[in-house]
Scaffold this active site. Structure first.
Site, PDB file in Angstrom:
ATOM      1  N   LEU A  14       0.814  -1.214   0.000  1.00 40.96           N
ATOM      2  CA  LEU A  14       0.000   0.000   0.000  1.00 40.96           C
ATOM      3  C   LEU A  14       0.852   1.270   0.000  1.00 40.96           C
ATOM      4  CD1 LEU A  14      -2.823  -0.800   2.608  1.00 40.96           C
ATOM      5  CD2 LEU A  14      -2.866  -1.085   0.128  1.00 40.96           C
ATOM      6  N   SER A  15       2.152   1.122   0.104  1.00 42.84           N
ATOM      7  CA  SER A  15       3.015   2.300   0.216  1.00 42.84           C
ATOM      8  C   SER A  15       2.860   3.279  -0.952  1.00 42.84           C
ATOM      9  CB  SER A  15       4.479   1.875   0.357  1.00 42.84           C
ATOM     10  OG  SER A  15       4.681   1.231   1.601  1.00 42.84           O
ATOM     11  N   THR A  65      11.237  -3.283   2.224  1.00 47.10           N
ATOM     12  CA  THR A  65      10.476  -4.272   2.973  1.00 47.10           C
ATOM     13  C   THR A  65      11.150  -5.632   2.845  1.00 47.10           C
ATOM     14  OG1 THR A  65       8.236  -5.127   3.347  1.00 47.10           O
ATOM     15  CG2 THR A  65       8.885  -4.736   1.050  1.00 47.10           C
ATOM     16  N   LYS A  69      15.616  -5.939   4.430  1.00 47.10           N
ATOM     17  CA  LYS A  69      15.940  -4.974   5.483  1.00 47.10           C
ATOM     18  C   LYS A  69      17.354  -5.150   6.032  1.00 47.10           C
ATOM     19  CE  LYS A  69      11.137  -4.202   6.854  1.00 47.10           C
ATOM     20  NZ  LYS A  69      10.165  -4.168   7.974  1.00 47.10           N
ATOM     21  N   ASN A  90      14.638  -0.017   7.076  1.00 43.48           N
ATOM     22  CA  ASN A  90      13.492  -0.050   6.165  1.00 43.48           C
ATOM     23  C   ASN A  90      13.375   1.237   5.367  1.00 43.48           C
ATOM     24  OD1 ASN A  90      12.412   1.789   8.051  1.00 43.48           O
ATOM     25  ND2 ASN A  90      10.340   1.003   7.749  1.00 43.48           N
ATOM     26  N   ASP A 105       9.883   1.562  11.441  1.00 44.88           N
ATOM     27  CA  ASP A 105       8.968   0.569  12.015  1.00 44.88           C
ATOM     28  C   ASP A 105       8.829   0.762  13.522  1.00 44.88           C
ATOM     29  OD1 ASP A 105       8.424  -0.738   9.602  1.00 44.88           O
ATOM     30  OD2 ASP A 105      10.137  -2.080   9.814  1.00 44.88           O
ATOM     31  N   GLY A 130       4.350 -14.493  17.968  1.00 42.77           N
ATOM     32  CA  GLY A 130       5.347 -14.571  16.913  1.00 42.77           C
ATOM     33  C   GLY A 130       6.698 -14.145  17.444  1.00 42.77           C
ATOM     34  N   ALA A 131       7.754 -14.471  16.713  1.00 39.01           N
ATOM     35  CA  ALA A 131       9.099 -14.171  17.201  1.00 39.01           C
ATOM     36  C   ALA A 131      10.058 -13.808  16.074  1.00 39.01           C
ATOM     37  CB  ALA A 131       9.652 -15.361  17.983  1.00 39.01           C
ATOM     38  N   GLY A 132       9.526 -13.263  14.985  1.00 40.02           N
ATOM     39  CA  GLY A 132      10.367 -12.893  13.855  1.00 40.02           C
ATOM     40  C   GLY A 132      10.814 -11.445  13.909  1.00 40.02           C
TER      41      GLY A 132
END
Length: 278
Positions: A14-15, A65, A69, A90, A105, A130-132
């Site tokens: 959407l950027s 993105t 990164k 980013n 971010d 999550g852990a990313g």
């Protein structure tokens, strides 16, 4: 002046809609923003293809993105303290001495939470599903908001070491732990979901929806299963995307960003007919 978002995949981004809406709102007809698919390992070659002269190259900024990164971090001639904290870039801004790396971010997540929960929002115990890489930046955002304890809930707890190490770098030195995704954790003030909508099972939704602040980084599909039933303060992936894009716009152009025009463009792109109140 030219700007673009790079990544793989990139068609869903959407950027371009957000940045082009900002240019239109401020009548910046000499600025453009596009999207380009750049695969892992290809960032350096792509940036080299843009030309190295300053001036006359009209390239001013690049939004970066996944999966680029970390490559952007290595490519940048210099990086901001927050990019160094997150360990990822980013945002690349063209300068007379090369590309400068930043990370929007982290501050974008903080701004998104404060917008929805209030400027005086505080968090003592945060949980992240999550852990990313996204868990790392949002975990640091929770630490910025005062979280002294952060619990990661991961499908593979053994792979969370790098994320734990990154969040632990924060100056407040939060206590970071990891548990299996289906664990029950008490006393959580805010939960951040970084897992895809398809992983948001009814059991997971029931477990976390009543948390005082629920932040889901997913913006497609809209709304996510978790946000669709959460009765308290909700923060969406669109909120995050808009706020990090606002910061990028200002880094690229050195002008205040028209936040509401950018938000409206994102809502239109997602087909949201009843905007959520700011």
């Amino acid at each position: 002046m030219k700007c673009a978002v790079l990544g793989d995949p990139i068609g869903h981004s959407l950027s371009p809609a957000l940045h082009q809406a900002a240019y239109a709102e401020l009548e910046m007809s000499d600025w453009s923003y596009t999207s380009t698919r750049v695969q892992a390992g290809g960032l350096v070659a792509y940036v080299d293809s843009l030309g190295g002269d300053w001036p006359p190259s009209r390239w001013r900024g690049l939004s970066v993105t996944m999966p680029l990164k970390r490559e952007a971090f290595e490519l940048a001639r210099s990086v901001s303290p927050r990019a160094r904290l997150v360990g990822a870039v980013n945002t690349l801004v063209r300068s007379s001495h090369g590309w400068v790396g930043d990370n929007t971010d982290l501050p974008g997540a903080v701004a998104a939470i404060r917008e929805r929960a209030g400027d005086d929002v505080s968090c003592s115990h945060g949980a992240i599903l999550g852990a990313g890489a996204t868990a790392a930046s949002t975990g640091l955002a929770l630490a910025e908001l005062g979280a002294s304890r952060i619990t990661l809930l991961a499908r593979n707890p053994g792979a969370a070491g790098e994320t734990i190490e990154m969040i632990s770098r924060h100056r407040s030195k939060p206590v970071v732990s990891v548990l299996p995704l289906d664990s029950v954790v008490d006393g959580v003030d805010a939960v951040v979901s970084t897992v895809p909508a398809k992983a948001q099972t009814p059991e997971l939704v029931d477990r976390w929806a009543s948390t005082p602040v629920v932040f889901d980084v997913v913006y497609d599909p809209w709304p996510s299963p978790l946000l669709s039933v959460a009765p308290g303060v909700t923060v969406s992936g669109l909120d995050l995307l808009v706020h990090q894009a606002v910061l990028q716009f200002e880094l690229f152009t050195s002008r205040p960003a028209p936040l509401e025009a950018m938000r409206a463009a994102g809502e239109k792109a997602l087909g949201i007919t009843e905007p959520s109140p700011a």
